[in-house]
Design a protein around this motif. Structure first.
Motif, PDB file in Angstrom:
ATOM      1  N   ALA A  51       0.815  -1.222   0.000  1.00  0.00           N
ATOM      2  CA  ALA A  51       0.000   0.000   0.000  1.00  0.00           C
ATOM      3  C   ALA A  51       0.843   1.264   0.000  1.00  0.00           C
ATOM      4  CB  ALA A  51      -0.935  -0.011   1.222  1.00  0.00           C
ATOM      5  N   ASP A  52       2.076   1.167   0.488  1.00  0.00           N
ATOM      6  CA  ASP A  52       2.938   2.347   0.557  1.00  0.00           C
ATOM      7  C   ASP A  52       3.775   2.558  -0.697  1.00  0.00           C
ATOM      8  OD1 ASP A  52       2.074   2.892   3.164  1.00  0.00           O
ATOM      9  OD2 ASP A  52       3.522   1.449   3.982  1.00  0.00           O
ATOM     10  N   ASP A  53       3.955   1.486  -1.476  1.00  0.00           N
ATOM     11  CA  ASP A  53       4.782   1.597  -2.675  1.00  0.00           C
ATOM     12  C   ASP A  53       4.345   0.510  -3.645  1.00  0.00           C
ATOM     13  OD1 ASP A  53       6.683   1.769  -4.658  1.00  0.00           O
ATOM     14  OD2 ASP A  53       8.372   2.007  -3.277  1.00  0.00           O
ATOM     15  N   ALA A  54       3.612   0.879  -4.702  1.00  0.00           N
ATOM     16  CA  ALA A  54       3.023  -0.083  -5.633  1.00  0.00           C
ATOM     17  C   ALA A  54       4.060  -0.870  -6.418  1.00  0.00           C
ATOM     18  CB  ALA A  54       2.089   0.648  -6.604  1.00  0.00           C
ATOM     19  N   ARG A  55       5.329  -0.478  -6.337  1.00  0.00           N
ATOM     20  CA  ARG A  55       6.373  -1.219  -7.055  1.00  0.00           C
ATOM     21  C   ARG A  55       6.735  -2.512  -6.328  1.00  0.00           C
ATOM     22  NH1 ARG A  55      10.981   3.184  -7.256  1.00  0.00           N
ATOM     23  NH2 ARG A  55      10.286   3.221  -5.066  1.00  0.00           N
ATOM     24  N   TRP A  56       6.277  -2.631  -5.101  1.00  0.00           N
ATOM     25  CA  TRP A  56       6.636  -3.784  -4.276  1.00  0.00           C
ATOM     26  C   TRP A  56       5.416  -4.644  -3.975  1.00  0.00           C
ATOM     27  CZ3 TRP A  56      11.668  -4.869  -2.675  1.00  0.00           C
ATOM     28  CH2 TRP A  56      12.613  -3.860  -2.937  1.00  0.00           C
ATOM     29  N   LEU A  57       5.669  -5.906  -3.713  1.00  0.00           N
ATOM     30  CA  LEU A  57       4.620  -6.848  -3.312  1.00  0.00           C
ATOM     31  C   LEU A  57       4.959  -7.392  -1.934  1.00  0.00           C
ATOM     32  CD1 LEU A  57       4.222  -8.853  -6.641  1.00  0.00           C
ATOM     33  CD2 LEU A  57       2.682  -7.097  -5.763  1.00  0.00           C
ATOM     34  N   LYS A  58       3.946  -7.448  -1.075  1.00  0.00           N
ATOM     35  CA  LYS A  58       4.139  -7.971   0.278  1.00  0.00           C
ATOM     36  C   LYS A  58       3.461  -9.330   0.403  1.00  0.00           C
ATOM     37  CE  LYS A  58       4.021  -5.212   3.768  1.00  0.00           C
ATOM     38  NZ  LYS A  58       3.575  -4.263   4.821  1.00  0.00           N
ATOM     39  N   PRO A  59       4.039 -10.238   1.203  1.00  0.00           N
ATOM     40  CA  PRO A  59       3.420 -11.565   1.360  1.00  0.00           C
ATOM     41  C   PRO A  59       2.215 -11.505   2.293  1.00  0.00           C
ATOM     42  CG  PRO A  59       5.322 -11.399   2.781  1.00  0.00           C
ATOM     43  CD  PRO A  59       5.300 -10.126   1.977  1.00  0.00           C
ATOM     44  N   VAL A  60       1.187 -12.236   1.960  1.00  0.00           N
ATOM     45  CA  VAL A  60       0.074 -12.437   2.890  1.00  0.00           C
ATOM     46  C   VAL A  60       0.506 -13.551   3.844  1.00  0.00           C
ATOM     47  CG1 VAL A  60      -2.349 -13.094   3.125  1.00  0.00           C
ATOM     48  CG2 VAL A  60      -1.592 -11.738   1.144  1.00  0.00           C
ATOM     49  N   ALA A  61       0.289 -13.372   5.117  1.00  0.00           N
ATOM     50  CA  ALA A  61       0.772 -14.322   6.123  1.00  0.00           C
ATOM     51  C   ALA A  61       0.291 -15.735   5.825  1.00  0.00           C
ATOM     52  CB  ALA A  61       0.312 -13.902   7.514  1.00  0.00           C
ATOM     53  N   PRO A  62       1.189 -16.739   5.933  1.00  0.00           N
ATOM     54  CA  PRO A  62       0.779 -18.131   5.690  1.00  0.00           C
ATOM     55  C   PRO A  62      -0.412 -18.546   6.540  1.00  0.00           C
ATOM     56  CG  PRO A  62       3.161 -17.970   5.852  1.00  0.00           C
ATOM     57  CD  PRO A  62       2.625 -16.622   6.230  1.00  0.00           C
ATOM     58  N   ALA A  63      -0.488 -18.042   7.783  1.00  0.00           N
ATOM     59  CA  ALA A  63      -1.598 -18.393   8.680  1.00  0.00           C
ATOM     60  C   ALA A  63      -2.925 -17.844   8.168  1.00  0.00           C
ATOM     61  CB  ALA A  63      -1.337 -17.871  10.090  1.00  0.00           C
ATOM     62  N   VAL A  64      -2.876 -16.861   7.263  1.00  0.00           N
ATOM     63  CA  VAL A  64      -4.086 -16.312   6.660  1.00  0.00           C
ATOM     64  C   VAL A  64      -4.394 -17.023   5.340  1.00  0.00           C
ATOM     65  CG1 VAL A  64      -5.126 -14.241   5.647  1.00  0.00           C
ATOM     66  CG2 VAL A  64      -3.769 -14.065   7.747  1.00  0.00           C
ATOM     67  N   VAL A  65      -3.356 -17.281   4.551  1.00  0.00           N
ATOM     68  CA  VAL A  65      -3.541 -17.899   3.235  1.00  0.00           C
ATOM     69  C   VAL A  65      -4.080 -19.320   3.358  1.00  0.00           C
ATOM     70  CG1 VAL A  65      -2.392 -18.667   1.126  1.00  0.00           C
ATOM     71  CG2 VAL A  65      -1.729 -16.505   2.176  1.00  0.00           C
ATOM     72  N   LEU A  66      -3.465 -20.126   4.228  1.00  0.00           N
ATOM     73  CA  LEU A  66      -3.825 -21.536   4.302  1.00  0.00           C
ATOM     74  C   LEU A  66      -5.283 -21.753   4.705  1.00  0.00           C
ATOM     75  CD1 LEU A  66      -3.082 -24.466   4.026  1.00  0.00           C
ATOM     76  CD2 LEU A  66      -2.137 -24.412   6.333  1.00  0.00           C
ATOM     77  N   PRO A  67      -5.799 -21.142   5.795  1.00  0.00           N
ATOM     78  CA  PRO A  67      -7.215 -21.353   6.130  1.00  0.00           C
ATOM     79  C   PRO A  67      -8.154 -20.930   5.015  1.00  0.00           C
ATOM     80  CG  PRO A  67      -6.052 -20.386   7.983  1.00  0.00           C
ATOM     81  CD  PRO A  67      -5.101 -20.344   6.825  1.00  0.00           C
ATOM     82  N   ARG A  68      -7.784 -19.842   4.306  1.00  0.00           N
ATOM     83  CA  ARG A  68      -8.643 -19.383   3.212  1.00  0.00           C
ATOM     84  C   ARG A  68      -8.705 -20.420   2.095  1.00  0.00           C
ATOM     85  NH1 ARG A  68      -6.208 -14.434   1.177  1.00  0.00           N
ATOM     86  NH2 ARG A  68      -5.081 -15.784  -0.251  1.00  0.00           N
ATOM     87  N   LEU A  69      -7.563 -21.021   1.773  1.00  0.00           N
ATOM     88  CA  LEU A  69      -7.544 -22.040   0.729  1.00  0.00           C
ATOM     89  C   LEU A  69      -8.242 -23.314   1.193  1.00  0.00           C
ATOM     90  CD1 LEU A  69      -3.910 -21.589  -0.635  1.00  0.00           C
ATOM     91  CD2 LEU A  69      -6.039 -20.761  -1.632  1.00  0.00           C
ATOM     92  N   LEU A  70      -8.066 -23.655   2.482  1.00  0.00           N
ATOM     93  CA  LEU A  70      -8.730 -24.847   3.017  1.00  0.00           C
ATOM     94  C   LEU A  70     -10.247 -24.708   2.958  1.00  0.00           C
ATOM     95  CD1 LEU A  70      -6.476 -25.615   6.113  1.00  0.00           C
ATOM     96  CD2 LEU A  70      -6.713 -27.026   4.075  1.00  0.00           C
ATOM     97  N   ARG A  71     -10.716 -23.483   3.145  1.00  0.00           N
ATOM     98  CA  ARG A  71     -12.160 -23.279   3.125  1.00  0.00           C
ATOM     99  C   ARG A  71     -12.752 -23.493   1.740  1.00  0.00           C
ATOM    100  NH1 ARG A  71     -11.107 -19.196   6.969  1.00  0.00           N
ATOM    101  NH2 ARG A  71     -11.046 -17.554   5.400  1.00  0.00           N
ATOM    102  N   THR A  72     -11.907 -23.505   0.710  1.00  0.00           N
ATOM    103  CA  THR A  72     -12.444 -23.766  -0.624  1.00  0.00           C
ATOM    104  C   THR A  72     -13.012 -25.181  -0.710  1.00  0.00           C
ATOM    105  OG1 THR A  72     -10.272 -24.505  -1.468  1.00  0.00           O
ATOM    106  CG2 THR A  72     -10.812 -22.178  -1.696  1.00  0.00           C
ATOM    107  N   ILE A  73     -12.457 -26.101   0.099  1.00  0.00           N
ATOM    108  CA  ILE A  73     -13.002 -27.462   0.120  1.00  0.00           C
ATOM    109  C   ILE A  73     -14.438 -27.429   0.614  1.00  0.00           C
ATOM    110  CG2 ILE A  73     -12.787 -29.744   1.181  1.00  0.00           C
ATOM    111  CD1 ILE A  73      -9.777 -29.324   1.270  1.00  0.00           C
TER     112      ILE A  73
END
Length: 325
Positions: A51-73
């Motif tokens: 959000a502070d610099d569009a030239r960069w990408l920040k990682p979404v925390a694994p603890a957030v990504v994994l539950p979201r993907l698991l919920r797709t099941i």
């Protein structure tokens, strides 16, 4: 963007994506251009624009990504349920126009409405008598009624005696049902049972040629389906759920607690994060509301929560959802 990047699912992260995401987590961010060889990282939400610099990408925390993907099941299961309901609603006006077959006739309609438990039972008995290869069954809910198990025993033995195989899906709450386990121990042949947190409504598929599904919640009206495209859809739905399920019989896979949190409590935690009520959680997981509340209370005590709002926050902070298999 690299032409060599092959499309894939989130459960099969490519090697390039894995390396870049690991680097992003360790360093806190990576340049946008560095992520071009792995567009999957943005597509599946592993990275987000700084959000502070569009030239960069920040990682979404694994603890957030994994539950979201698991919920797709769970979302897939819910979608299957909605499609079944929509399909039933679509055919209701057509079924109303279909004349009832005279008593004693041998019905071979592609889709037949069966009204009343005796007629449903007779149709299933007929399908069992014609089955020689395979029976696929989904039974939602928890403990199986003893009478239902008693009635199904001769049907199951009949299929197995002809060399057929049986595959049955229950919800995880059935894993503690001694009567159900005893039932399968009395069968000889190619029998397997697996469980999931959630399954679709009741389903029977015989030899991938005929399927039975309930029309209403009382289950006193059912559809017998011989339309090949629909039967194949139901069989494919079963196969996909089966591949995600945990073995129960003949060899049960252990479900040990981790950090004091049981498998069932992790399933409840995932639904709490979605904002479901106690009653909705009980229905989704095939248990009564009192049992659901006992598990919620134990989960809250383990995490040290004093309120529902705090419990949701602590679930996210604890990382217990990332422990789901």
């Amino acid at each position: 963007m690299s032409d060599e990047h092959m499309p894939h699912g989130a459960d099969q992260l490519c090697e390039t994506g894995s390396v870049l995401y690991t680097r992003a987590v360790r360093e806190g961010r990576i340049r946008g251009g560095d992520a071009e060889p792995a567009p999957c990282l943005l597509e599946f939400g592993f990275l987000k624009t700084d959000a502070d610099d569009a030239r960069w990408l920040k990682p979404v925390a694994p603890a957030v990504v994994l539950p979201r993907l698991l919920r797709t099941i769970e979302d897939r299961v819910a979608r299957h349920r909605r499609r079944e309901e929509k399909l039933t609603a679509t055919f209701e006006p057509f079924l109303a126009l279909q004349p009832q077959a005279p008593s004693g006739t041998h019905e071979h309609s592609l889709i037949t409405a069966l009204e009343g438990f005796p007629r449903i039972a007779a149709a299933i008995e007929q399908a069992v008598a014609e089955t020689s290869r395979e029976a696929l069954v989904i039974q939602p809910g928890g403990a199986r009624p003893l009478e239902s198990l008693r009635q199904s025993l001769p049907r199951s033995r009949e299929i197995l005696a002809r060399g057929g195989r049986m595959r049955t899906l229950y919800q995880h709450t059935t894993r503690h049902d001694a009567a159900a386990l005893s039932h399968y121990e009395r069968l000889e042949g190619d029998v397997e049972v697996r469980t999931l947190d959630e399954v679709t409504d009741r389903l029977f598929v015989f030899d991938r040629a005929v399927a039975f599904i309930p029309v209403n919640k009382q289950r006193d009206v059912a559809l017998r389906i011989r339309l090949p495209a629909l039967v194949e859809y139901f069989a494919t739905t079963f196969d996909r759920l089966w591949s995600m399920a945990t073995p129960l019989y003949p060899r049960a896979a252990p479900q040990p607690p981790e950090n004091g949190i049981t498998t069932r409590q992790r399933a409840i935690a995932a639904l709490l994060v979605e904002g479901l009520t106690d009653a909705e959680i009980a229905t989704r997981l095939g248990m009564n509301i009192r049992t659901a509340r006992v598990h919620i209370a134990k989960l809250a005590a383990t995490l040290g929560s004093g309120s529902r709002t705090q419990l949701g926050y602590l679930i996210g902070q604890s990382g217990i959802l990332s422990q789901q298999p």
